[in-house]
Design a protein around this motif. Structure first.
Motif, PDB file in Angstrom:
ATOM      1  N   GLY A  52       0.812  -1.206   0.000  1.00 27.81           N
ATOM      2  CA  GLY A  52       0.000   0.000   0.000  1.00 27.81           C
ATOM      3  C   GLY A  52       0.848   1.259   0.000  1.00 27.81           C
ATOM      4  O   GLY A  52       2.062   1.229   0.181  1.00 27.81           O
ATOM      5  N   ALA A  53       0.169   2.389  -0.188  1.00 25.16           N
ATOM      6  CA  ALA A  53       0.853   3.679  -0.216  1.00 25.16           C
ATOM      7  C   ALA A  53       1.222   4.125   1.195  1.00 25.16           C
ATOM      8  O   ALA A  53       0.542   3.793   2.163  1.00 25.16           O
ATOM      9  CB  ALA A  53      -0.042   4.718  -0.874  1.00 25.16           C
ATOM     10  N   LYS A  54       2.295   4.889   1.282  1.00 30.94           N
ATOM     11  CA  LYS A  54       2.704   5.498   2.551  1.00 30.94           C
ATOM     12  C   LYS A  54       2.457   7.002   2.549  1.00 30.94           C
ATOM     13  O   LYS A  54       2.721   7.674   3.545  1.00 30.94           O
ATOM     14  CB  LYS A  54       4.178   5.212   2.810  1.00 30.94           C
ATOM     15  N   ILE A  55       1.978   7.502   1.410  1.00 28.44           N
ATOM     16  CA  ILE A  55       1.657   8.918   1.280  1.00 28.44           C
ATOM     17  C   ILE A  55       0.283   9.043   0.632  1.00 28.44           C
ATOM     18  O   ILE A  55      -0.242   8.087   0.070  1.00 28.44           O
ATOM     19  CB  ILE A  55       2.710   9.661   0.412  1.00 28.44           C
ATOM     20  N   THR A  56      -0.285  10.234   0.714  1.00 25.27           N
ATOM     21  CA  THR A  56      -1.563  10.500   0.051  1.00 25.27           C
ATOM     22  C   THR A  56      -1.288  11.108  -1.318  1.00 25.27           C
ATOM     23  O   THR A  56      -0.660  12.172  -1.416  1.00 25.27           O
ATOM     24  CB  THR A  56      -2.418  11.462   0.894  1.00 25.27           C
ATOM     25  N   ALA A  57      -1.734  10.419  -2.355  1.00 28.54           N
ATOM     26  CA  ALA A  57      -1.488  10.890  -3.721  1.00 28.54           C
ATOM     27  C   ALA A  57      -2.411  10.160  -4.682  1.00 28.54           C
ATOM     28  O   ALA A  57      -2.934   9.081  -4.378  1.00 28.54           O
ATOM     29  CB  ALA A  57      -0.025  10.684  -4.111  1.00 28.54           C
ATOM     30  N   THR A  58      -2.588  10.732  -5.841  1.00 27.50           N
ATOM     31  CA  THR A  58      -3.417  10.122  -6.886  1.00 27.50           C
ATOM     32  C   THR A  58      -2.617   9.032  -7.609  1.00 27.50           C
ATOM     33  O   THR A  58      -1.412   9.175  -7.843  1.00 27.50           O
ATOM     34  CB  THR A  58      -3.862  11.184  -7.903  1.00 27.50           C
ATOM     35  N   ILE A  59      -3.304   7.943  -7.915  1.00 25.11           N
ATOM     36  CA  ILE A  59      -2.657   6.845  -8.632  1.00 25.11           C
ATOM     37  C   ILE A  59      -2.499   7.230 -10.097  1.00 25.11           C
ATOM     38  O   ILE A  59      -3.479   7.502 -10.792  1.00 25.11           O
ATOM     39  CB  ILE A  59      -3.476   5.544  -8.517  1.00 25.11           C
ATOM     40  N   ASP A  60      -1.249   7.289 -10.549  1.00 30.74           N
ATOM     41  CA  ASP A  60      -0.978   7.579 -11.959  1.00 30.74           C
ATOM     42  C   ASP A  60      -1.000   6.309 -12.800  1.00 30.74           C
ATOM     43  O   ASP A  60      -1.467   6.327 -13.943  1.00 30.74           O
ATOM     44  CB  ASP A  60       0.395   8.249 -12.099  1.00 30.74           C
ATOM     45  N   GLU A  61      -0.487   5.218 -12.234  1.00 28.86           N
ATOM     46  CA  GLU A  61      -0.368   3.989 -13.029  1.00 28.86           C
ATOM     47  C   GLU A  61      -0.294   2.775 -12.119  1.00 28.86           C
ATOM     48  O   GLU A  61       0.421   2.789 -11.116  1.00 28.86           O
ATOM     49  CB  GLU A  61       0.898   4.050 -13.893  1.00 28.86           C
ATOM     50  N   ARG A  78       2.654   3.546  -9.618  1.00 24.40           N
ATOM     51  CA  ARG A  78       3.276   4.885  -9.652  1.00 24.40           C
ATOM     52  C   ARG A  78       2.224   5.909  -9.246  1.00 24.40           C
ATOM     53  O   ARG A  78       1.119   5.929  -9.801  1.00 24.40           O
ATOM     54  CB  ARG A  78       3.821   5.199 -11.045  1.00 24.40           C
ATOM     55  N   LEU A  79       2.580   6.764  -8.288  1.00 24.80           N
ATOM     56  CA  LEU A  79       1.676   7.791  -7.793  1.00 24.80           C
ATOM     57  C   LEU A  79       2.065   9.152  -8.363  1.00 24.80           C
ATOM     58  O   LEU A  79       3.226   9.385  -8.746  1.00 24.80           O
ATOM     59  CB  LEU A  79       1.724   7.847  -6.263  1.00 24.80           C
ATOM     60  N   ASP A  80       1.085  10.075  -8.402  1.00 27.18           N
ATOM     61  CA  ASP A  80       1.359  11.443  -8.834  1.00 27.18           C
ATOM     62  C   ASP A  80       2.251  12.108  -7.784  1.00 27.18           C
ATOM     63  O   ASP A  80       1.854  12.283  -6.631  1.00 27.18           O
ATOM     64  CB  ASP A  80       0.042  12.205  -8.983  1.00 27.18           C
ATOM     65  N   CYS A  81       3.444  12.506  -8.200  1.00 23.73           N
ATOM     66  CA  CYS A  81       4.443  12.996  -7.249  1.00 23.73           C
ATOM     67  C   CYS A  81       4.690  14.502  -7.367  1.00 23.73           C
ATOM     68  O   CYS A  81       5.654  15.014  -6.799  1.00 23.73           O
ATOM     69  CB  CYS A  81       5.753  12.230  -7.480  1.00 23.73           C
ATOM     70  N   ALA A 150      11.453  14.859   2.667  1.00 23.87           N
ATOM     71  CA  ALA A 150      10.833  15.179   1.386  1.00 23.87           C
ATOM     72  C   ALA A 150      11.338  14.248   0.281  1.00 23.87           C
ATOM     73  O   ALA A 150      10.562  13.810  -0.584  1.00 23.87           O
ATOM     74  CB  ALA A 150      11.131  16.635   1.025  1.00 23.87           C
ATOM     75  N   SER A 151      12.632  13.935   0.326  1.00 24.11           N
ATOM     76  CA  SER A 151      13.188  13.014  -0.671  1.00 24.11           C
ATOM     77  C   SER A 151      12.607  11.612  -0.497  1.00 24.11           C
ATOM     78  O   SER A 151      12.352  10.897  -1.475  1.00 24.11           O
ATOM     79  CB  SER A 151      14.713  12.974  -0.541  1.00 24.11           C
ATOM     80  N   GLU A 152      12.392  11.227   0.768  1.00 28.96           N
ATOM     81  CA  GLU A 152      11.788   9.919   1.033  1.00 28.96           C
ATOM     82  C   GLU A 152      10.362   9.874   0.499  1.00 28.96           C
ATOM     83  O   GLU A 152       9.924   8.862  -0.062  1.00 28.96           O
ATOM     84  CB  GLU A 152      11.812   9.644   2.538  1.00 28.96           C
ATOM     85  N   ASP A 153       9.617  10.952   0.659  1.00 24.10           N
ATOM     86  CA  ASP A 153       8.250  11.005   0.126  1.00 24.10           C
ATOM     87  C   ASP A 153       8.251  10.872  -1.391  1.00 24.10           C
ATOM     88  O   ASP A 153       7.375  10.225  -1.976  1.00 24.10           O
ATOM     89  CB  ASP A 153       7.577  12.316   0.542  1.00 24.10           C
ATOM     90  N   VAL A 154       9.234  11.522  -2.045  1.00 21.42           N
ATOM     91  CA  VAL A 154       9.334  11.405  -3.503  1.00 21.42           C
ATOM     92  C   VAL A 154       9.605   9.949  -3.896  1.00 21.42           C
ATOM     93  O   VAL A 154       9.024   9.420  -4.846  1.00 21.42           O
ATOM     94  CB  VAL A 154      10.444  12.330  -4.044  1.00 21.42           C
ATOM     95  N   ALA A 155      10.482   9.290  -3.120  1.00 21.38           N
ATOM     96  CA  ALA A 155      10.780   7.879  -3.412  1.00 21.38           C
ATOM     97  C   ALA A 155       9.542   7.007  -3.214  1.00 21.38           C
ATOM     98  O   ALA A 155       9.368   5.984  -3.888  1.00 21.38           O
ATOM     99  CB  ALA A 155      11.918   7.396  -2.523  1.00 21.38           C
ATOM    100  N   ARG A 156       8.669   7.417  -2.285  1.00 21.26           N
ATOM    101  CA  ARG A 156       7.457   6.639  -2.001  1.00 21.26           C
ATOM    102  C   ARG A 156       6.394   6.797  -3.079  1.00 21.26           C
ATOM    103  O   ARG A 156       5.349   6.137  -3.016  1.00 21.26           O
ATOM    104  CB  ARG A 156       6.893   7.043  -0.645  1.00 21.26           C
ATOM    105  N   CYS A 157       6.641   7.655  -4.042  1.00 20.73           N
ATOM    106  CA  CYS A 157       5.688   7.798  -5.151  1.00 20.73           C
ATOM    107  C   CYS A 157       5.696   6.570  -6.050  1.00 20.73           C
ATOM    108  O   CYS A 157       4.797   6.406  -6.883  1.00 20.73           O
ATOM    109  CB  CYS A 157       6.025   9.048  -5.968  1.00 20.73           C
TER     110      CYS A 157
END
Length: 331
Positions: A52-61, A78-81, A150-157
């Motif tokens: 599952g996701a660890k951040i809140t974001a829209t599913i891109d793929e 892949r999530l919208d980052c 912030a970099s970790e959140d980007v990786a979580r996308c």
């Protein structure tokens, strides 16, 4: 004539000793049987996860379909980052600004210390410059940590497979909002598997000594080896869980079947067990005498477990004619 009859009647009469009862004897080793025991079992995967996701974001793929085989590290979702990358750049820029201010603060402190030697600057100003430098260093550490976050959140996308496995379910769709804790892809490891069986408590110990353990599923047999006996019993079912590993061909995860093995303890056939004085047991040959050996756990009409040495002589033919202490003659 009367006197002669009286003398004859008074003479002692010799009573002949009881004839030994003919029996045949075999050793317990010759008679022993090892019945097949079985218990319900299921093939389980050691890794079965909902990624599952660890951040809140829209599913891109969603990059996988149900049934796809994936390797550890392969892309699953892949999530919208966009927002997280903007935050990362902002944090990086703020950190760069703090580092520039740090260089200025270091220069000011160095200048103040030089002037303090000639008493051209107040002690208060020198302390102020030291405090400014300390505060900036703390700010840089905080911004550095924020940039790492912030970099970790980007990786979580990008959600990647934590192990080799097969996709068994997709719980998300492109365009949906993913939230922390919500599973998006269910992944099952088909390589790291073993068999879980619920074994009657009394049999769990004997399973470990069996040389031949198998898992059976719809007529197919798979050889197993025991890995562990879980040291906890189910108080209701009175069973104990055992874990076994495949030693050859393997069944698929989720397969339900039965574990079969041969009891390592010797049993005797049900027809060899006799009842005497309300007890079930065997007749053993001790020299020329029959001895009754009770089997407290024996049940009428069922093979009975025997805890005796393999070379123990057991009376086979003629057992129904003897009692404890009968004189016997081996045939």
């Amino acid at each position: 004539m009367r006197c002669v009859l009286i003398l004859i009647l008074l003479l002692p009469v010799r009573v002949g000793a009881a004839e030994p009862i003919p029996v045949s004897v075999q050793t317990l080793k010759e008679l022993a049987i090892h019945p097949q025991v079985e218990a319900p079992a299921t093939v389980v995967s050691l890794n079965h996860s909902q990624v599952g996701a660890k951040i809140t974001a829209t599913i891109d793929e969603l990059a996988v379909q149900v049934g796809d085989k994936v390797r550890k590290g392969d892309l699953l979702v892949r999530l919208d980052c966009t927002d997280y990358r903007i935050r990362q750049r902002q944090t990086d820029a703020a950190l760069a600004g703090s580092k520039a201010q740090l260089r200025l603060a270091e220069y000011r402190l160095q200048r103040a210390r030089a002037l303090a030697k000639s008493s051209n600057v107040s002690e208060e100003l020198l302390v102020q410059r030291e405090v400014e430098l300390t505060a900036l260093k703390a700010e840089i550490r905080a911004r550095d940590a924020a940039l790492a976050g912030a970099s970790e959140d980007v990786a979580r996308c990008e959600l990647r497979a934590p192990f080799d496995g097969v996709v068994v379910k997709r719980m998300g769709q492109t365009g949906e909002l993913a939230a922390p804790g919500k599973g998006l892809v269910e992944l099952q490891d088909v390589d790291s598997i073993e068999v879980s069986a619920q074994v009657p408590g009394a049999q769990a110990v004997h399973l470990a000594g069996s040389p031949d353990i198998q898992f059976r599923d719809d007529g197919d047999h798979y050889p197993l080896r025991l890995r562990a006996v879980i040291a906890v019993r189910d108080p209701r079912a009175r069973t104990q869980e055992v874990r076994l590993q495949f030693s050859g061909t393997r069944a698929l995860p989720g397969t339900a079947g039965r574990v079969l093995w041969r009891d390592d303890q010797p049993y005797v056939a049900a027809d060899l067990v006799v009842r005497r004085n309300g007890l079930l047991g065997l007749f053993l040959a001790e020299g020329e005498v029959a001895r009754f050996h009770p089997l407290p756990a024996a049940q009428e009409g069922r093979p009975a477990r025997v805890d005796l040495p393999p070379d123990t002589p057991v009376i086979v033919a003629g057992r129904v004619n003897v009692v404890d202490g009968s004189t016997i003659r081996r045939q």
